[in-house]
Design a protein around this motif. Structure first.
Motif, PDB file in Angstrom:
ATOM      1  N   GLY A  48       0.683  -1.024   0.122  1.00 56.25           N
ATOM      2  CA  GLY A  48      -0.036   0.042  -0.106  1.00 56.25           C
ATOM      3  C   GLY A  48       0.931   1.231   0.012  1.00 56.25           C
ATOM      4  N   LYS A  49       2.117   1.070   0.257  1.00 55.79           N
ATOM      5  CA  LYS A  49       2.955   2.454   0.253  1.00 55.79           C
ATOM      6  C   LYS A  49       3.572   2.623  -0.995  1.00 55.79           C
ATOM      7  CE  LYS A  49       3.149   3.692   4.826  1.00 55.79           C
ATOM      8  NZ  LYS A  49       3.025   5.009   5.330  1.00 55.79           N
ATOM      9  N   GLY A  50       3.276   1.993  -1.831  1.00 50.86           N
ATOM     10  CA  GLY A  50       4.054   2.372  -3.427  1.00 50.86           C
ATOM     11  C   GLY A  50       5.134   2.077  -3.672  1.00 50.86           C
ATOM     12  N   TYR A  51       5.963   1.519  -2.803  1.00 47.13           N
ATOM     13  CA  TYR A  51       7.352   1.324  -3.288  1.00 47.13           C
ATOM     14  C   TYR A  51       7.493   0.540  -4.197  1.00 47.13           C
ATOM     15  CZ  TYR A  51       7.480  -3.288  -0.809  1.00 47.13           C
ATOM     16  OH  TYR A  51       7.212  -4.660  -0.745  1.00 47.13           O
ATOM     17  N   ASP A  52       6.759  -0.736  -4.405  1.00 47.33           N
ATOM     18  CA  ASP A  52       6.763  -1.476  -5.770  1.00 47.33           C
ATOM     19  C   ASP A  52       6.475  -0.865  -6.828  1.00 47.33           C
ATOM     20  OD1 ASP A  52       7.828  -4.136  -5.608  1.00 47.33           O
ATOM     21  OD2 ASP A  52       6.038  -5.003  -4.853  1.00 47.33           O
ATOM     22  N   GLU A  53       5.458  -0.212  -6.761  1.00 44.92           N
ATOM     23  CA  GLU A  53       4.955   0.754  -8.084  1.00 44.92           C
ATOM     24  C   GLU A  53       6.164   1.774  -8.629  1.00 44.92           C
ATOM     25  OE1 GLU A  53       1.223  -0.654  -6.150  1.00 44.92           O
ATOM     26  OE2 GLU A  53       3.243   0.054  -5.447  1.00 44.92           O
ATOM     27  N   LEU A  54       7.093   2.249  -7.502  1.00 43.45           N
ATOM     28  CA  LEU A  54       8.101   3.063  -7.798  1.00 43.45           C
ATOM     29  C   LEU A  54       9.149   2.460  -8.504  1.00 43.45           C
ATOM     30  CD1 LEU A  54       9.282   5.823  -7.582  1.00 43.45           C
ATOM     31  CD2 LEU A  54       9.764   5.392  -5.293  1.00 43.45           C
ATOM     32  N   GLU A  82      10.594 -12.510   3.584  1.00 44.77           N
ATOM     33  CA  GLU A  82      10.024 -12.968   2.086  1.00 44.77           C
ATOM     34  C   GLU A  82       9.867 -11.804   1.284  1.00 44.77           C
ATOM     35  OE1 GLU A  82       6.579 -15.372  -0.175  1.00 44.77           O
ATOM     36  OE2 GLU A  82       6.554 -15.248   2.094  1.00 44.77           O
ATOM     37  N   SER A  83       9.331 -10.541   1.792  1.00 50.20           N
ATOM     38  CA  SER A  83       8.896  -9.443   0.946  1.00 50.20           C
ATOM     39  C   SER A  83      10.347  -8.741   0.730  1.00 50.20           C
ATOM     40  CB  SER A  83       8.041  -8.450   1.636  1.00 50.20           C
ATOM     41  OG  SER A  83       6.680  -9.232   2.091  1.00 50.20           O
ATOM     42  N   GLU A  84      11.245  -8.713   1.851  1.00 49.57           N
ATOM     43  CA  GLU A  84      12.500  -8.180   1.502  1.00 49.57           C
ATOM     44  C   GLU A  84      13.396  -8.706   0.488  1.00 49.57           C
ATOM     45  OE1 GLU A  84      16.505  -7.048   3.681  1.00 49.57           O
ATOM     46  OE2 GLU A  84      14.912  -7.733   4.815  1.00 49.57           O
ATOM     47  N   LYS A 144      14.255  -8.305  -7.327  1.00 48.30           N
ATOM     48  CA  LYS A 144      13.656  -7.205  -8.499  1.00 48.30           C
ATOM     49  C   LYS A 144      14.505  -6.076  -8.716  1.00 48.30           C
ATOM     50  CE  LYS A 144       9.307  -5.688  -8.300  1.00 48.30           C
ATOM     51  NZ  LYS A 144       8.154  -5.069  -7.979  1.00 48.30           N
ATOM     52  N   ILE A 145      15.405  -5.536  -8.039  1.00 44.76           N
ATOM     53  CA  ILE A 145      16.035  -4.430  -8.218  1.00 44.76           C
ATOM     54  C   ILE A 145      17.404  -4.575  -8.493  1.00 44.76           C
ATOM     55  CG2 ILE A 145      14.433  -2.989  -6.546  1.00 44.76           C
ATOM     56  CD1 ILE A 145      16.813  -2.754  -4.803  1.00 44.76           C
TER      57      ILE A 145
END
Length: 371
Positions: free
Chosen positions: A195-201, A228-230, A236-237
């Motif tokens: 929900g914080k938008g970091y993935d979209e950024l 796991e999320s980390e 990804k990056i």
């Protein structure tokens, strides 16, 4: 005054705990008799998903029961999740005989808006207790309107958030930052949770044309809700030189230095419990242009093209365009940054925030003896 202070305190650092700590410091400095009950939890996950969390809640309620008497004011920082709200309802029950001394502080708002605008049992119970208390402190007009449906408007007080004094930069620091605009640094500093938008950024950067990518460096700082999320984000990056994750926590002078190295601050949030993000006000204080979303209390502290660039919620394409706009507005960025710093100087100082809440408490305390 004798004050029972029920609120989250660092660690972990987030907007709510920072706001609580700043207020607590002022109350202690003014030599009030303050009894503290810390509501902080160790995990960034929301919900009621472990025995440890059950124990934590019962521990809080037991402490409230022990300290409930002989207070002039009871200050409660509200939760917004379903189970957090249940905990707060039990606090009202435990302190029922002192309900007219309770001030609740809504740092956030979207979750409570959903509760108070519902039509079920939870809405009715919350409305009953809130109608009985001394007052409500909110961040802006959205929450004012929500609470005005369940409590007299005269008991609702708007107090905007703040940036800490040490973060404010001078004109020379802003000019130095923008003297080299060949590579634009964008900072994301918040918890890296859904929900914080970091993935979209990150995805927006990945979709940029190579010519734009060469002009942008995005730095991520914050804690993940799980290992796991980390791991997923780091994978990804990994192959993108312009995307960098530098750690879970940063504060003090290191945080100021990072803001001062960044031209743009980005928080494209649609987090359900978002309120008026302190991180945006910190970005103003440190002379950053801001990219953010039209969500919760943000529109009341942010104007598109004046403070930066507004993006659509959950929209990778909108964030991508905002980054491209930043690169197209390079010559105007310093002017926006100076405007943001000046706005923060006039509206978002720690002393303004502390003074407003202390005045609310003092007025209530004085009026109690005039009746």
């Amino acid at each position: 005054m004798k004050i029972l202070f029920i609120a989250p305190l660092p660690l972990p650092i987030n907007g709510q705990s920072k706001a609580s700590k700043v207020l607590l410091d002022k109350l202690i400095y003014d030599k009030h008799n303050v009894k503290v009950i810390n509501l902080s939890k160790n995990s960034l996950k929301n919900g009621f998903n472990s025995l440890n969390r059950v124990f934590d809640i019962f521990s809080v309620l037991f402490k409230v029961w022990k300290k409930r008497k002989n207070n002039d004011i009871i200050y409660l920082s509200l939760a917004e999740s379903f189970f957090g709200n249940l905990r707060d309802l039990f606090v009202y029950v435990i302190c029922y005989n002192s309900r007219h001394k309770i001030f609740i502080h809504m740092l956030g708002g979207a979750g409570m808006k959903k509760i108070l605008e519902g039509n079920g049992v939870q809405q009715k119970i919350n409305s009953f207790f809130i109608n009985e208390i001394a007052g409500v402190i909110v961040e802006g007009t959205v929450n004012f309107e929500v609470f005005s449906k369940v409590i007299n408007e005269k008991k609702i007080h708007i107090v905007q958030n703040f940036a800490e004094d040490f973060l404010f930069v001078n004109n020379e620091e802003i000019k130095a930052k923008f003297s080299d605009k060949q590579s634009i640094q964008i900072l994301y500093l918040s918890n890296l949770i859904p929900g914080k938008g970091y993935d979209e950024l990150a995805d927006a950067y990945i979709e940029l044309e190579e010519a734009f990518k060469k002009q942008v460096n995005i730095v991520f700082v914050g804690g993940f809700e799980s290992q796991e999320s980390e791991n997923e984000f780091l994978i990804k990056i990994k192959t993108h030189n312009g995307l960098n994750y530098i750690g879970k926590f940063i504060d003090g002078e290191k945080k100021r230095e990072l803001y001062c190295q960044s031209h743009v601050f980005c928080l494209p949030t649609y987090y359900p419990f978002e309120g008026q993000p302190i991180s945006i006000l910190e970005a103003y204080a440190t002379g950053c242009v801001v990219i953010t979303s039209n969500h919760s209390g943000i529109p009341f502290i942010f104007a598109d093209k004046k403070n930066g660039f507004m993006v659509k919620k959950k929209s990778i394409e909108s964030i991508k365009k905002a980054i491209e706009d930043v690169l197209g507005y390079k010559n105007q960025l310093e002017e926006i940054a100076l405007n943001n710093r000046n706005e923060a100087l006039g509206k978002y100082r720690t002393s303004i925030y502390q003074g407003a809440i202390v005045q609310i408490f003092n007025d209530f305390y004085k009026n109690k003896f005039l009746k």
